[in-house]
Design a protein around this motif. Structure first.
Motif, short mmCIF file in Angstrom:
data_model
loop_
_atom_site.label_atom_id
_atom_site.label_comp_id
_atom_site.label_asym_id
_atom_site.label_seq_id
_atom_site.Cartn_x
_atom_site.Cartn_y
_atom_site.Cartn_z
N GLU B 117 0.84 -1.22 0.00
CA GLU B 117 0.00 0.00 0.00
C GLU B 117 0.86 1.25 0.00
O GLU B 117 0.60 2.20 -0.74
CB GLU B 117 -0.91 -0.01 1.23
N ASN B 118 1.89 1.22 0.82
CA ASN B 118 2.78 2.39 0.89
C ASN B 118 3.41 2.68 -0.46
O ASN B 118 3.48 3.83 -0.90
CB ASN B 118 3.87 2.16 1.92
N SER B 119 3.86 1.60 -1.13
CA SER B 119 4.53 1.82 -2.42
C SER B 119 3.54 2.35 -3.45
O SER B 119 3.87 3.22 -4.27
CB SER B 119 5.19 0.53 -2.91
N GLU B 120 2.30 1.83 -3.38
CA GLU B 120 1.27 2.33 -4.31
C GLU B 120 1.00 3.81 -4.08
O GLU B 120 0.92 4.61 -5.02
CB GLU B 120 -0.03 1.53 -4.14
N LYS B 121 0.89 4.15 -2.80
CA LYS B 121 0.63 5.55 -2.45
C LYS B 121 1.74 6.44 -2.99
O LYS B 121 1.51 7.51 -3.54
CB LYS B 121 0.56 5.69 -0.93
N GLN B 122 2.97 5.95 -2.80
CA GLN B 122 4.13 6.72 -3.25
C GLN B 122 4.07 6.95 -4.75
O GLN B 122 4.28 8.05 -5.25
CB GLN B 122 5.40 5.97 -2.87
N LYS B 123 3.71 5.85 -5.47
CA LYS B 123 3.63 5.95 -6.93
C LYS B 123 2.58 6.97 -7.35
O LYS B 123 2.80 7.80 -8.23
CB LYS B 123 3.28 4.58 -7.51
N GLU B 124 1.45 6.89 -6.66
CA GLU B 124 0.37 7.82 -6.98
C GLU B 124 0.82 9.25 -6.76
O GLU B 124 0.58 10.15 -7.59
CB GLU B 124 -0.86 7.53 -6.11
N ALA B 125 1.51 9.44 -5.62
CA ALA B 125 1.97 10.79 -5.29
C ALA B 125 2.94 11.29 -6.35
O ALA B 125 2.86 12.45 -6.81
CB ALA B 125 2.65 10.78 -3.92
N GLU B 126 3.81 10.39 -6.82
CA GLU B 126 4.78 10.77 -7.86
C GLU B 126 4.06 11.13 -9.15
O GLU B 126 4.40 12.13 -9.80
CB GLU B 126 5.75 9.61 -8.11
#
Lengths: 377, 135
Positions: B117-126
């Motif tokens: 989830e954290n990595s997905e969130k990070q990707k979205e933020a990017e």
């Protein structure tokens, strides 16, 4: 700004260059000894532990009780005690002597020479469902009472879920943590880890200190132990400092190492120069026991059991009996054959043997003359 | 009163229920646990019957957590019907002595999920930052 940057870059380059220079300077000063460990096809263990080789090595150690029982530290004593002098009867003296012999045998027990161990990589189970359980490794040690260190159950659970037996380094560390051995450190001491420091010790000729500490710090089948001891032995051989290790427990493994690697001719030369031909024959016997490449093996095999029961020669004998003279002459003939057939340092050893012959002839004439003068020739 | 020995006092009632648990022995901000067998009804601050091992939950300089287990004595107490508390059961499972505890699987799975989830969130933020830049 850009000027400043350029300046900075340049200084960096200069510093780098300086560092490189320093490194090359150090490496040129470094000893160029390549360690050779017992990791080949052949296992030195059975040969080293065979009773014949053990007897030869113990005799070649040339135990001198003055050195074996010398006071090495006063770490546990606030004041050194004065020696005690006693009047003893013959039987009591014999008992004391046998006690001293036993103690000396214990103090001179040689560190074993064995093959380097195989790495352990035995996976017990793989469980990919445990990936992500923890970011660090778990190490489990079975601390059941009465299990020796080498048989202790030590396993690790990696972050990827595999359960496997630990490798030797980890095993040693955990054994030291849970069952500490006095004098052994969990981290490698700096004198072994830092090459500069190690070379400094070698140059100061503190061989016994290095070897004693290596014995405590490492197991005999560890590659690090064998590297350190092999460099030390080669340094001793290079500088012909054999006397520093004589009558210590490390002389046997030193001789075994040199003989195993076919480089015992320097030691042979040293023995001939100091005029101890009997030990030179024993060294030939050792070489034959390990490699079986001596041409006059029959002669050596006959001489070795005759030499072994004779007392250790610590100083030059003042008078010689006829049997001694006979035996020494046999030894000299034997060595002469060895030099022509097997030696790698022929001319030097021949010279040394010639020198010994002349000296010995003088001694023989002297002792025969004395006997004649005393009238019992 | 002097402290009871870390290895335990050895005093117990034969028929009372026993429990193998973690007993916190560290100090403030530095946990360290003994694995001990004690009466099930006794508090963790009371003297134990016997210490069976130790567990250091803080990773050392090699990023390892060290666990010591006296398997012989653990087997003995298990044979006497001692109850095993879940944290100890998890450790024994990881050691391969017990089957892996279900809670270990749960923890692993949850950790993996949060990481994902954290990595997905990070990707979205990017991605959001990129679109903002383009605009």
């Amino acid at each position: 700004m850009s000027l400043f940057k350029l300046f900075q870059k340049n200084t960096k380059n200069v510093i780098n260059h300086y560092n490189n220079l320093q490194i090359t300077a150090i490496s040129s000063r470094k000893l160029s000894i390549l360690p050779s460990i017992y990791d080949g096809e052949q296992d030195p263990g059975p040969k080293f532990f065979s009773s014949g080789v053990q007897a030869l090595l113990k005799r070649l150690t040339r135990p001198d009780f003055a050195k074996v029982f010398r006071k090495r530290t006063n770490s546990n004593l606030s004041v050194l005690r004065t020696p005690k002098y006693k009047f003893l009867t013959d039987e009591e003296l014999k008992a004391e002597m046998s006690k001293a012999n036993q103690t000396a045998a214990r103090l001179l027990q040689m560190p074993p020479v064995v093959k380097v161990h195989e790495p352990i990589n035995e996976v017990l189970s793989k469980d990919p469902a445990l990936v992500g359980y923890d970011t660090s490794k778990y190490l489990f040690t079975d601390i059941t009472f009465g299990v020796p260190n080498e048989h202790r159950l030590i396993v690790e659970r990696n972050p990827d879920g595999t359960l496997q037996n630990c490798d030797h380094d980890t095993r040693k560390r955990l054994n030291q943590i849970y069952f500490p051995m006095q004098g052994r450190k969990v981290r490698e001491p700096i004198m072994f880890a830092d090459e500069e420091k190690f070379n400094g010790l070698l140059e100061a000729e503190k061989y016994e200190y290095i070897l004693d500490r290596a014995c405590i710090q490492y197991e005999p089948d560890e590659p690090n132990y064998q590297k350190i001891t092999s460099i030390t032995y080669q340094h001793v051989d290079m500088k012909t400092n054999f006397n520093l290790l004589r009558s210590t427990r490390h002389f046997g493994p030193l001789v075994f190492y040199l003989t195993w690697h076919q480089s015992m001719d320097n030691l042979m030369l040293e023995l001939l120069q100091s005029g101890i031909v009997r030990e030179a024959v024993l060294l030939m016997g050792l070489r034959h026991a390990i490699h079986e490449d001596i041409t006059n093996a029959d002669e050596v095999n006959v001489l070795v059991p005759q030499i072994l029961p004779t007392p250790v020669q610590l100083t030059k004998p003042e008078t010689l009996s006829e049997e001694d003279i006979q035996m020494d002459n046999k030894c000299v003939d034997c060595i002469a054959k060895y030099i022509t057939n097997n030696s790698a340092m022929k001319s030097q050893q021949e010279l040394a043997l010639q020198g010994f012959r002349e000296d010995y002839q003088q001694l023989v004439d002297l002792s025969r003359g004395l006997k004649k003068a005393h009238g019992n020739a | 009163m002097p402290l009871p020995p870390a290895s335990g006092t050895g005093r117990y009632f034969v028929k009372a229920a026993k429990s193998i648990r973690l007993i916190r022995q560290g100090c403030t901000n530095r946990p360290f646990f003994h694995i001990s067998v004690t009466h099930r009804k006794r508090l963790n601050s009371q003297p134990v019957i016997e210490q069976l091992g130790s567990y250091d939950p803080m990773p050392n300089f090699n990023n390892e957590k060290l666990v010591a287990l006296n398997l012989e004595r653990i087997k003995f107490w298990l044979g006497h019907g001692a109850h095993v508390s879940p944290p100890v059961a998890e450790l024994l499972g990881l050691a391969g002595f017990f089957p892996i505890h279900p809670r270990s699987y749960m923890t692993a799975w949850r950790n993996r999920r949060t990481e994902r989830e954290n990595s997905e969130k990070q990707k979205e933020a990017e991605a959001a930052a990129k679109t903002a830049d383009a605009a």
